[in-house]
Design a protein around this motif. Sequence first.
Motif, PDB file in Angstrom:
ATOM      1  N   ASN A 182      41.734  44.468  38.908  1.00  0.00           N
ATOM      2  CA  ASN A 182      42.039  45.756  39.533  1.00  0.00           C
ATOM      3  C   ASN A 182      42.941  45.620  40.753  1.00  0.00           C
ATOM      4  OD1 ASN A 182      40.298  47.554  37.882  1.00  0.00           O
ATOM      5  ND2 ASN A 182      38.645  46.325  38.759  1.00  0.00           N
ATOM      6  N   ASN A 183      42.719  44.561  41.529  1.00  0.00           N
ATOM      7  CA  ASN A 183      43.447  44.387  42.786  1.00  0.00           C
ATOM      8  C   ASN A 183      43.848  42.936  42.990  1.00  0.00           C
ATOM      9  OD1 ASN A 183      43.022  47.160  44.058  1.00  0.00           O
ATOM     10  ND2 ASN A 183      40.902  46.541  43.692  1.00  0.00           N
ATOM     11  N   PHE A 184      44.872  42.748  43.822  1.00  0.00           N
ATOM     12  CA  PHE A 184      45.221  41.409  44.274  1.00  0.00           C
ATOM     13  C   PHE A 184      44.399  41.083  45.516  1.00  0.00           C
ATOM     14  CE2 PHE A 184      49.064  42.106  41.731  1.00  0.00           C
ATOM     15  CZ  PHE A 184      49.121  40.881  41.073  1.00  0.00           C
ATOM     16  N   ILE A 185      43.762  39.925  45.508  1.00  0.00           N
ATOM     17  CA  ILE A 185      42.984  39.437  46.637  1.00  0.00           C
ATOM     18  C   ILE A 185      43.747  38.267  47.249  1.00  0.00           C
ATOM     19  CG2 ILE A 185      40.743  38.581  47.408  1.00  0.00           C
ATOM     20  CD1 ILE A 185      40.607  41.318  46.050  1.00  0.00           C
ATOM     21  N   LEU A 186      44.009  38.318  48.550  1.00  0.00           N
ATOM     22  CA  LEU A 186      44.716  37.232  49.225  1.00  0.00           C
ATOM     23  C   LEU A 186      43.686  36.244  49.765  1.00  0.00           C
ATOM     24  CD1 LEU A 186      47.569  39.155  51.066  1.00  0.00           C
ATOM     25  CD2 LEU A 186      47.367  38.464  48.667  1.00  0.00           C
ATOM     26  N   ASN A 210      43.842  42.909  51.269  1.00  0.00           N
ATOM     27  CA  ASN A 210      42.585  42.642  50.566  1.00  0.00           C
ATOM     28  C   ASN A 210      42.214  41.163  50.646  1.00  0.00           C
ATOM     29  OD1 ASN A 210      42.165  45.276  49.702  1.00  0.00           O
ATOM     30  ND2 ASN A 210      43.278  44.985  47.788  1.00  0.00           N
ATOM     31  N   THR A 211      41.008  40.881  51.099  1.00  0.00           N
ATOM     32  CA  THR A 211      40.461  39.529  51.074  1.00  0.00           C
ATOM     33  C   THR A 211      39.028  39.613  50.557  1.00  0.00           C
ATOM     34  OG1 THR A 211      39.636  39.653  53.345  1.00  0.00           O
ATOM     35  CG2 THR A 211      41.864  38.782  53.046  1.00  0.00           C
ATOM     36  N   ALA A 212      38.464  38.470  50.183  1.00  0.00           N
ATOM     37  CA  ALA A 212      37.080  38.460  49.701  1.00  0.00           C
ATOM     38  C   ALA A 212      36.118  38.529  50.883  1.00  0.00           C
ATOM     39  CB  ALA A 212      36.826  37.191  48.888  1.00  0.00           C
ATOM     40  N   PRO A 213      34.991  39.241  50.751  1.00  0.00           N
ATOM     41  CA  PRO A 213      33.997  39.302  51.833  1.00  0.00           C
ATOM     42  C   PRO A 213      33.456  37.913  52.154  1.00  0.00           C
ATOM     43  CG  PRO A 213      33.529  40.923  50.113  1.00  0.00           C
ATOM     44  CD  PRO A 213      34.586  40.018  49.572  1.00  0.00           C
ATOM     45  N   VAL A 239      53.526  41.550  38.623  1.00  0.00           N
ATOM     46  CA  VAL A 239      54.428  40.656  39.362  1.00  0.00           C
ATOM     47  C   VAL A 239      55.143  41.433  40.463  1.00  0.00           C
ATOM     48  CG1 VAL A 239      56.568  39.318  39.192  1.00  0.00           C
ATOM     49  CG2 VAL A 239      54.763  39.009  37.485  1.00  0.00           C
ATOM     50  N   GLN A 240      55.644  42.615  40.130  1.00  0.00           N
ATOM     51  CA  GLN A 240      56.365  43.423  41.119  1.00  0.00           C
ATOM     52  C   GLN A 240      55.428  43.931  42.211  1.00  0.00           C
ATOM     53  OE1 GLN A 240      58.161  45.939  38.036  1.00  0.00           O
ATOM     54  NE2 GLN A 240      60.188  45.331  38.794  1.00  0.00           N
ATOM     55  N   GLU A 241      54.191  44.247  41.845  1.00  0.00           N
ATOM     56  CA  GLU A 241      53.211  44.674  42.849  1.00  0.00           C
ATOM     57  C   GLU A 241      52.918  43.539  43.831  1.00  0.00           C
ATOM     58  OE1 GLU A 241      48.513  46.087  43.179  1.00  0.00           O
ATOM     59  OE2 GLU A 241      49.511  46.094  41.225  1.00  0.00           O
ATOM     60  N   LEU A 242      52.723  42.332  43.306  1.00  0.00           N
ATOM     61  CA  LEU A 242      52.443  41.185  44.169  1.00  0.00           C
ATOM     62  C   LEU A 242      53.650  40.852  45.044  1.00  0.00           C
ATOM     63  CD1 LEU A 242      50.648  38.912  45.149  1.00  0.00           C
ATOM     64  CD2 LEU A 242      51.294  37.588  43.112  1.00  0.00           C
ATOM     65  N   ALA A 243      54.849  40.962  44.490  1.00  0.00           N
ATOM     66  CA  ALA A 243      56.060  40.695  45.274  1.00  0.00           C
ATOM     67  C   ALA A 243      56.162  41.657  46.454  1.00  0.00           C
ATOM     68  CB  ALA A 243      57.299  40.803  44.391  1.00  0.00           C
ATOM     69  N   ALA A 244      55.825  42.923  46.227  1.00  0.00           N
ATOM     70  CA  ALA A 244      55.856  43.912  47.310  1.00  0.00           C
ATOM     71  C   ALA A 244      54.830  43.564  48.389  1.00  0.00           C
ATOM     72  CB  ALA A 244      55.591  45.307  46.748  1.00  0.00           C
ATOM     73  N   ILE A 245      53.646  43.100  47.972  1.00  0.00           N
ATOM     74  CA  ILE A 245      52.621  42.677  48.933  1.00  0.00           C
ATOM     75  C   ILE A 245      53.127  41.493  49.746  1.00  0.00           C
ATOM     76  CG2 ILE A 245      50.323  41.640  49.161  1.00  0.00           C
ATOM     77  CD1 ILE A 245      49.511  43.276  46.660  1.00  0.00           C
ATOM     78  N   MET A 246      53.774  40.540  49.079  1.00  0.00           N
ATOM     79  CA  MET A 246      54.289  39.358  49.770  1.00  0.00           C
ATOM     80  C   MET A 246      55.283  39.737  50.858  1.00  0.00           C
ATOM     81  SD  MET A 246      52.860  36.604  48.780  1.00  0.00           S
ATOM     82  CE  MET A 246      54.036  35.517  49.586  1.00  0.00           C
ATOM     83  N   LEU A 283      41.361  36.253  59.025  1.00  0.00           N
ATOM     84  CA  LEU A 283      41.035  37.372  59.907  1.00  0.00           C
ATOM     85  C   LEU A 283      42.284  38.191  60.223  1.00  0.00           C
ATOM     86  CD1 LEU A 283      38.425  35.627  62.192  1.00  0.00           C
ATOM     87  CD2 LEU A 283      38.031  37.720  60.873  1.00  0.00           C
ATOM     88  N   TRP A 284      43.433  37.528  60.326  1.00  0.00           N
ATOM     89  CA  TRP A 284      44.699  38.241  60.534  1.00  0.00           C
ATOM     90  C   TRP A 284      45.000  39.135  59.328  1.00  0.00           C
ATOM     91  CZ3 TRP A 284      49.297  38.362  57.826  1.00  0.00           C
ATOM     92  CH2 TRP A 284      50.375  38.967  58.468  1.00  0.00           C
ATOM     93  N   LEU A 285      44.779  38.618  58.116  1.00  0.00           N
ATOM     94  CA  LEU A 285      44.997  39.420  56.910  1.00  0.00           C
ATOM     95  C   LEU A 285      44.088  40.648  56.899  1.00  0.00           C
ATOM     96  CD1 LEU A 285      45.281  36.591  54.216  1.00  0.00           C
ATOM     97  CD2 LEU A 285      47.106  38.172  54.874  1.00  0.00           C
ATOM     98  N   VAL A 286      42.809  40.441  57.255  1.00  0.00           N
ATOM     99  CA  VAL A 286      41.851  41.548  57.283  1.00  0.00           C
ATOM    100  C   VAL A 286      42.291  42.610  58.290  1.00  0.00           C
ATOM    101  CG1 VAL A 286      39.487  42.198  57.894  1.00  0.00           C
ATOM    102  CG2 VAL A 286      39.893  40.160  56.514  1.00  0.00           C
TER     103      VAL A 286
END
Length: 346
Positions: A254-258, A35-38, A227-234, A27-30
């Motif tokens: 298409n997207n990274f889902i946490l 991005n999280t799964a519904p 990899v660089q996109e995910l690192a930026a998200i992290m 819920l904190w991520l949302v």
Amino acid sequence: MKTFILPLVEHTTFSQGNVGGKGSSLLWLVKNGFNTAPGFIITTEAFREFIRSAGMEIQDRDQLRNLPLPRHIEESIRQAYRNLGGRVAVRSSMVGEDGVVSSFAGQLDTLLNIEGAEAAIQAVRACWMSMFNERFRNYLSERNAKNNLAMAVIVQQMVEAKAAGVAFSADPISGEDVVIIEGTTGLGDVVAGGTVNPDRWVVDSQNNIVESIQNSQTSPALTRAQVQELAAIMRKVALKANSPQDVEWAWDGNNFILLQARPITSLAGKDVYSSKFVSEMVPGLIKPLVWSTTTSAITQNVFAHVFDELLGTGKVDASKLMKRIHSRVYANVTLLGKACEQLGLP
């Protein structure tokens, strides 16, 4: 009025006591725009009412195996599943789980590719039962932790993962300011569970890939750009959380889902080092002789005196101000943060 179901949406009001550690993290991520799964969360209220319906103290999982769910709880789960639909992942979320001091990762059940309302209800029961297995009780005993009989359960749509794995916003051993990503094609539970040897990348503070190890037999699980996109998200997750984070992720094409995020428990209470600003003063690779005769001497004879003035004489171990890691100089940003606080700086 008791609440048995909470949706995984931005406006949901919750407490960790109601949704557990993993649910609170999702819920904190949302709420922070990741991005999280519904999905939805079956709250600890539902679990407590289920246990109370037994009319006796629960000692082991077999006592729950044939215990019927209260009808109103079963119908609440059934309706929430119908609204979501499709294949789902069902995961336990215990109160106190995924905290800074102790992570219960791998100790409680997760069930994947569950389809149908009846199967979802049985998967929820299996998660509740896992709280009473011998492995989990031994885990609690080894850490002098208390089993306070409070578990929520998370139900989310399955992510059609092209690749998945785990990532750390800092080195979980040294605290070095790098992002470490491990992944494999398909579902990432095998990476989190340690059953495969994943591809691995290390990304520095400038978002450059400084290490890449491919263990997959064909192509790597992620491209360099991914990899660089995910690192930026992290780094964004860690910045929002104000602490280094351990994240499970999936790439759907298409997207990274946490899938979840938690503090890196191995770094709790440890100093964190970064090369972000010191690399401009001491660029490039530092040879051992240069480090021992020059850089280390400057650290102990100059910077140590500055920190003594700011934080008080003798309160700083000069040997901890800077470190040479992989031939580069890293500064102790934990001590720098304390100095800024002393000066009233943000």
